[in-house]
Design an enzyme around this catalytic site. Structure first.
Site, PDB file in Angstrom:
ATOM      1  N   TYR A 146      11.258   3.004  16.146  1.00 27.34           N
ATOM      2  CA  TYR A 146      12.604   2.477  15.893  1.00 27.34           C
ATOM      3  C   TYR A 146      13.692   3.556  16.015  1.00 27.34           C
ATOM      4  O   TYR A 146      14.579   3.470  16.871  1.00 27.34           O
ATOM      5  CB  TYR A 146      12.610   1.831  14.499  1.00 27.34           C
ATOM      6  CG  TYR A 146      13.951   1.399  13.963  1.00 27.34           C
ATOM      7  CD1 TYR A 146      14.829   0.637  14.732  1.00 27.34           C
ATOM      8  CD2 TYR A 146      14.334   1.742  12.673  1.00 27.34           C
ATOM      9  CE1 TYR A 146      16.056   0.230  14.225  1.00 27.34           C
ATOM     10  CE2 TYR A 146      15.555   1.337  12.153  1.00 27.34           C
ATOM     11  CZ  TYR A 146      16.415   0.587  12.935  1.00 27.34           C
ATOM     12  OH  TYR A 146      17.626   0.188  12.419  1.00 27.34           O
ATOM     13  N   ILE A 203      -0.079  13.662  18.520  1.00 24.51           N
ATOM     14  CA  ILE A 203       0.593  14.962  18.376  1.00 24.51           C
ATOM     15  C   ILE A 203      -0.391  16.092  18.061  1.00 24.51           C
ATOM     16  O   ILE A 203      -0.080  17.262  18.270  1.00 24.51           O
ATOM     17  CB  ILE A 203       1.715  14.929  17.299  1.00 24.51           C
ATOM     18  CG1 ILE A 203       1.176  14.464  15.950  1.00 24.51           C
ATOM     19  CG2 ILE A 203       2.896  14.097  17.762  1.00 24.51           C
ATOM     20  CD1 ILE A 203       2.126  14.717  14.784  1.00 24.51           C
ATOM     21  N   ALA A 211       7.455  11.174  14.808  1.00 21.88           N
ATOM     22  CA  ALA A 211       6.104  10.583  14.768  1.00 21.88           C
ATOM     23  C   ALA A 211       5.575  10.566  13.337  1.00 21.88           C
ATOM     24  O   ALA A 211       5.731  11.532  12.591  1.00 21.88           O
ATOM     25  CB  ALA A 211       5.166  11.383  15.667  1.00 21.88           C
ATOM     26  N   ASN A 244      -2.144  11.877   8.941  1.00 21.09           N
ATOM     27  CA  ASN A 244      -1.213  11.618  10.051  1.00 21.09           C
ATOM     28  C   ASN A 244       0.127  12.326   9.891  1.00 21.09           C
ATOM     29  O   ASN A 244       0.653  12.892  10.853  1.00 21.09           O
ATOM     30  CB  ASN A 244      -0.977  10.112  10.211  1.00 21.09           C
ATOM     31  CG  ASN A 244      -2.091   9.443  10.977  1.00 21.09           C
ATOM     32  OD1 ASN A 244      -2.118   9.469  12.197  1.00 21.09           O
ATOM     33  ND2 ASN A 244      -3.049   8.879  10.260  1.00 21.09           N
ATOM     34  N   TYR A 283       3.318   8.300   0.896  1.00 24.87           N
ATOM     35  CA  TYR A 283       4.220   8.433   2.042  1.00 24.87           C
ATOM     36  C   TYR A 283       5.249   9.539   1.780  1.00 24.87           C
ATOM     37  O   TYR A 283       5.413  10.471   2.576  1.00 24.87           O
ATOM     38  CB  TYR A 283       4.931   7.097   2.325  1.00 24.87           C
ATOM     39  CG  TYR A 283       6.139   7.235   3.220  1.00 24.87           C
ATOM     40  CD1 TYR A 283       5.999   7.624   4.555  1.00 24.87           C
ATOM     41  CD2 TYR A 283       7.432   7.012   2.729  1.00 24.87           C
ATOM     42  CE1 TYR A 283       7.116   7.779   5.382  1.00 24.87           C
ATOM     43  CE2 TYR A 283       8.541   7.156   3.542  1.00 24.87           C
ATOM     44  CZ  TYR A 283       8.379   7.551   4.859  1.00 24.87           C
ATOM     45  OH  TYR A 283       9.471   7.717   5.678  1.00 24.87           O
ATOM     46  N   ASN A 299      18.626   4.348   3.682  1.00 25.21           N
ATOM     47  CA  ASN A 299      18.068   3.102   4.230  1.00 25.21           C
ATOM     48  C   ASN A 299      18.635   2.796   5.609  1.00 25.21           C
ATOM     49  O   ASN A 299      19.770   2.344   5.726  1.00 25.21           O
ATOM     50  CB  ASN A 299      18.330   1.945   3.260  1.00 25.21           C
ATOM     51  CG  ASN A 299      17.496   2.100   2.001  1.00 25.21           C
ATOM     52  OD1 ASN A 299      17.668   3.051   1.261  1.00 25.21           O
ATOM     53  ND2 ASN A 299      16.591   1.182   1.768  1.00 25.21           N
ATOM     54  N   ASP A 321       9.733   1.145  -8.219  1.00 24.68           N
ATOM     55  CA  ASP A 321      10.926   0.883  -7.405  1.00 24.68           C
ATOM     56  C   ASP A 321      12.117   1.633  -8.000  1.00 24.68           C
ATOM     57  O   ASP A 321      12.278   1.694  -9.219  1.00 24.68           O
ATOM     58  CB  ASP A 321      11.223  -0.631  -7.341  1.00 24.68           C
ATOM     59  CG  ASP A 321      11.604  -1.058  -5.931  1.00 24.68           C
ATOM     60  OD1 ASP A 321      11.814  -0.174  -5.081  1.00 24.68           O
ATOM     61  OD2 ASP A 321      11.692  -2.271  -5.683  1.00 24.68           O
TER      62      ASP A 321
END
Length: 324
Positions: free
Chosen positions: A11, A52, A74, A92, A142, A171, A285
């Site tokens: 994106y 990569i 990436a 990753n 993440y 965001n 959250d």
């Protein structure tokens, strides 16, 4: 400029590649296409399908061409998935990226722009705009994988092996105004979900929690149009070529909207009400996540060109163009 872009079929990476090419820069894209899409790669870019961490392939690219800057997009980006598969995210987003950057250093590519995230700050209790000096406190694998890679890059820069600009995105939403690229899938993106409801691809929005200490009880986020974010990358790249310094910058607008604000603005555009209901809070959250973007604005004399309405209009248009 001659730019190497990892994750250029994703994106944000594809938007950056498109704009670089629009401005007559050269772009080489490396992407494994594991989570991205071949359709988003600009025609004029040189494309190499590769992981990569494939030292042989990456070495070959770096031997044959000299790049001014590498922009690293990436990686895996789904917070929920990272909680279920933390090792996959550390492998990753951190281990493979380290291999890649060490290969870059070996071949003399030492100017790095890293796509990081505001989620590294974690859940800050005070409702105030976040400064870059705020100590990272990631709440999921993440975000943790991003912090680890930031730290690796900062260590390399202290050894004078690289100079890096770390961009922490808030965001990101919206689509290219020529509709060449946009968000294809993201379960964690509110605006994507709103647009899917608006185009009858999803029944309703679930708002997670309505009892936060905000004006309407829903969480508040700093939304930035992907095209404004692209401009921030280009300014950062030109600066990094001139200056050998390592810096961290927030990428946001400096003001926030609640989930209900986003739904109201969507309803105004559509002139009808989209379906939503309240559900329970999600674990960890964040109540209020808004950038203090003073550092970037002062350094680059930067001003946002877009707003929430622009973000939603372009996102709705893009969603209409995607087949079910």
């Amino acid at each position: 400029m001659n730019i190497l872009v990892t994750g250029g079929a994703g994106y944000i990476g594809s938007h950056v590649a498109l704009t670089l090419l629009d401005q007559k820069h050269e772009v080489t894209i490396i992407d494994s296409l594991v989570t991205s899409n071949l359709k988003l790669i600009p025609d004029k870019a040189v494309f190499v399908k590769s992981d990569i961490a494939n030292k042989e392939k990456i070495s070959e690219i770096l031997k044959n061409k000299s790049f001014d800057v590498v922009m690293h997009f990436a990686g895996l980006t789904r917070v929920g998935e990272s909680v279920n598969f933390p090792d996959k995210y550390f492998e990753n987003n951190y281990e493979k990226a380290k291999i890649f950057f060490n290969t870059c250093i070996k071949f003399g590519l030492k100017k790095i722009i890293f796509s990081s995230t505001a989620s590294v700050y974690g859940n800050i209790k005070a409702k105030k705009n976040i400064l870059e000096s705020q100590k990272p406190k990631p709440t999921n694998p993440y975000s943790e994988s991003k912090v680890r890679l930031e730290n690796f890059l900062i260590e390399q820069s202290k050894k004078k092996l690289i100079a890096t600009t770390i961009l922490r995105y808030f965001n990101v939403a919206g689509a290219d105004k020529k509709m060449r690229s946009g968000l294809l899938n993201s379960p964690d993106n509110l605006i994507k979900a709103v647009c899917e409801v608006a185009s009858n691809k999803r029944d309703k929005i679930i708002i997670n929690g309505k009892d936060y200490g905000t004006k309407d009880g829903t969480t508040i986020r700093d939304f930035i149009h992907v095209s404004d974010l692209v401009e921030m990358h280009l300014l950062a790249a030109k600066n990094l070529i001139k200056e050998n310094s390592t810096e961290i910058y927030n990428c946001g607008y400096g003001y926030g909207y609640s989930i209900e604000d986003v739904i109201r603005e969507t309803n105004n555009i559509l002139k009808k009400k989209i379906n939503y209901e309240y559900g329970p809070r999600r674990k960890d959250d964040i109540e209020y996540s808004v950038a203090d973007n003073t550092k970037f604005k002062n350094k680059f004399k930067w001003k946002a060109k877009y707003n929430l309405n622009d973000i939603l209009m372009s996102s709705l248009e893009w969603e209409k163009n995607i087949k079910k």
